[in-house]
Design a protein around this motif. Structure first.
Motif, PDB file in Angstrom:
ATOM      1  N   PHE A  55      86.788 -56.899  38.975  1.00  0.00           N
ATOM      2  CA  PHE A  55      87.742 -56.093  39.729  1.00  0.00           C
ATOM      3  C   PHE A  55      88.243 -56.822  40.970  1.00  0.00           C
ATOM      4  O   PHE A  55      89.413 -56.704  41.329  1.00  0.00           O
ATOM      5  CB  PHE A  55      87.128 -54.750  40.113  1.00  0.00           C
ATOM      6  N   GLU A  56      87.387 -57.597  41.619  1.00  0.00           N
ATOM      7  CA  GLU A  56      87.824 -58.393  42.769  1.00  0.00           C
ATOM      8  C   GLU A  56      88.837 -59.454  42.343  1.00  0.00           C
ATOM      9  O   GLU A  56      89.826 -59.703  43.036  1.00  0.00           O
ATOM     10  CB  GLU A  56      86.629 -59.045  43.461  1.00  0.00           C
ATOM     11  N   ARG A  59      92.079 -57.686  41.653  1.00  0.00           N
ATOM     12  CA  ARG A  59      92.685 -57.273  42.917  1.00  0.00           C
ATOM     13  C   ARG A  59      93.340 -58.453  43.621  1.00  0.00           C
ATOM     14  O   ARG A  59      94.462 -58.334  44.126  1.00  0.00           O
ATOM     15  CB  ARG A  59      91.610 -56.657  43.822  1.00  0.00           C
ATOM     16  N   SER A  60      92.681 -59.595  43.633  1.00  0.00           N
ATOM     17  CA  SER A  60      93.263 -60.768  44.316  1.00  0.00           C
ATOM     18  C   SER A  60      94.422 -61.350  43.507  1.00  0.00           C
ATOM     19  O   SER A  60      95.380 -61.875  44.078  1.00  0.00           O
ATOM     20  CB  SER A  60      92.195 -61.818  44.571  1.00  0.00           C
ATOM     21  N   LEU A  64      96.557 -56.736  45.310  1.00  0.00           N
ATOM     22  CA  LEU A  64      96.324 -55.331  45.637  1.00  0.00           C
ATOM     23  C   LEU A  64      95.370 -55.258  46.808  1.00  0.00           C
ATOM     24  O   LEU A  64      94.451 -56.035  46.937  1.00  0.00           O
ATOM     25  CB  LEU A  64      95.729 -54.598  44.429  1.00  0.00           C
ATOM     26  N   SER A  65      95.594 -54.308  47.688  1.00  0.00           N
ATOM     27  CA  SER A  65      94.719 -54.214  48.862  1.00  0.00           C
ATOM     28  C   SER A  65      93.684 -53.188  48.620  1.00  0.00           C
ATOM     29  O   SER A  65      92.667 -53.173  48.292  1.00  0.00           O
ATOM     30  CB  SER A  65      95.491 -53.789  50.094  1.00  0.00           C
TER      31      SER A  65
END
Length: 65
Positions: A55-56, A59-60, A64-65
């Motif tokens: 997920f990290e 997100r990167s 996405l924040s």
């Protein structure tokens, strides 16, 4: 890192299965059940950490924040 994690989970599963079988042969069914649950929890914790990293990365990648 994916193949290493696969080997770790497989190793935990094999080790837990061997321990459970040894305990059942010695008439310790209750302890064997606990050992199986502990093996499952350890493997699940490894998978949760791997999903967190996934997920990290997503997100990167998509900013996405």
């Amino acid at each position: 890192m994916g193949i290493e994690m696969l080997f770790k989970v497989a190793g935990i599963g094999i080790l837990a299965a061997v321990i459970v079988q040894l305990l059942k042969q010695n008439g310790r069914e209750e302890v064997a059940t606990v050992a199986a649950v502990v093996g499952l929890l350890i493997a699940t914790m490894l998978m949760v950490s791997m999903l967190s990293q996934l997920f990290e990365t997503i997100r990167s990648t998509f900013s996405l924040s």
